[in-house]
Write an enzyme that holds these catalytic residues in place. Structure first.
Site, mmCIF file in Angstrom:
data_model
loop_
_atom_site.group_PDB
_atom_site.id
_atom_site.type_symbol
_atom_site.label_atom_id
_atom_site.label_comp_id
_atom_site.label_asym_id
_atom_site.label_seq_id
_atom_site.Cartn_x
_atom_site.Cartn_y
_atom_site.Cartn_z
ATOM 1 N N ASP A 130 23.029 -15.345 16.251
ATOM 2 C CA ASP A 130 22.996 -15.335 17.701
ATOM 3 C C ASP A 130 23.361 -16.729 18.234
ATOM 4 O OD1 ASP A 130 22.563 -14.396 20.293
ATOM 5 O OD2 ASP A 130 20.417 -14.774 20.223
ATOM 6 N N HIS B 113 21.936 -18.550 20.415
ATOM 7 C CA HIS B 113 20.722 -19.362 20.262
ATOM 8 C C HIS B 113 19.814 -18.564 19.344
ATOM 9 C CE1 HIS B 113 20.225 -16.772 23.765
ATOM 10 N NE2 HIS B 113 18.941 -16.759 23.528
ATOM 11 N N HIS C 25 13.409 -13.102 18.986
ATOM 12 C CA HIS C 25 12.675 -14.138 19.711
ATOM 13 C C HIS C 25 11.178 -13.830 19.825
ATOM 14 C CE1 HIS C 25 16.177 -16.420 20.818
ATOM 15 N NE2 HIS C 25 16.763 -15.347 21.325
#
Length: 184
Positions: A179, A181, A143
Site C-alpha cells: 500500500d 502508506h 491499519h
C-alpha cells in the site's frame, strides 16, 4: 457511506465498492477471472488478534447508534485525551472515540458484515496458499490494531491470517504490504 472528513472538508469516502470493481475488472482483463467466496472460519481466529470488547463493539455499534435515535453512519469525532484511561463510556460518541484513531472511517449498517467477510476471505486464501491464492478484501484491514479501527480498516485481515498460519504450525510468516502508506 455518507462520506468522511478530509483536510477540513466532508468528502465522498475514498474507500468504496467501486475500488473492488476496478480491481476485478483489471484482473479479468489479464485472464484472472475465477473468484471464490470466503469460507466461514468463525470468530476464533479473529479473537486471536483482536480484543473481545472491540469485536463486540464492531458487531453492535451501528445498531446501538440507530437505537439511540441517531441517523446515518457512525462517525468518530472525539477521542479520549492522551494519558487518560481508555475506559468504557455511557456516551456513544465517547465509546466510538475509544475505539477509533481517525475520523476517516465511518461505521455503516453493513460494516461488521464486510469486515467479518474480509477476515474470512484472508483465512480462506490461507487455506489455499500452498496452491496459490490471492485475497481481495474490502475493507482492507491492515491499519486496524488489536482494539482500534481507522484508515478504512476494522479487522486486520493480514494479522488474522498470519496468526492463523502460526497457529497451524508455520514457524515463520512473511507479510508484504505494498500500500502507498503501509499498515500499522
Amino acid at each position: 457511506g455518507q462520506g468522511e472528513f478530509h483536510q477540513g472538508r466532508f468528502v465522498e469516502c475514498f474507500e468504496r465498492p467501486s475500488r473492488v470493481a476496478h480491481i476485478v475488472s483489471a484482473l479479468g482483463e489479464r485472464g484472472h477471472g475465477e473468484f471464490a467466496g470466503p469460507e466461514d472460519h468463525g470468530l476464533k481466529p479473529i479473537l486471536r488478534v483482536h480484543d473481545e470488547d472491540y469485536v463486540e463493539f464492531l458487531r453492535t455499534i451501528h445498531d446501538e447508534w440507530i437505537a439511540a435515535g441517531n441517523e446515518g453512519d457512525v462517525m468518530p469525532y472525539l477521542w479520549p485525551v492522551p494519558g487518560l484511561r481508555r475506559m468504557p463510556h455511557a456516551n456513544l460518541n465517547a465509546t466510538v472515540g475509544r475505539y477509533a484513531f481517525s475520523s476517516d472511517t465511518p461505521i455503516m449498517a453493513g460494516t461488521w458484515r464486510a469486515a467479518y467477510q474480509g477476515a474470512q476471505t484472508a483465512l480462506t486464501a490461507l487455506d489455499h496458499a500452498e496452491t496459490g491464492a490471492f485475497a481481495l478484501t474490502r475493507p482492507p484491514g491492515h491499519h486496524a490494531h488489536a482494539g482500534i479501527f481507522g484508515g478504512y480498516c476494522y479487522l486486520n485481515n493480514v494479522a488474522i491470517a498470519a496468526q492463523a498460519a502460526r497457529d497451524a504450525g508455520h514457524s515463520r510468516v512473511c507479510v508484504l504490504d505494498v500500500d502507498f502508506h503501509h499498515g500499522n
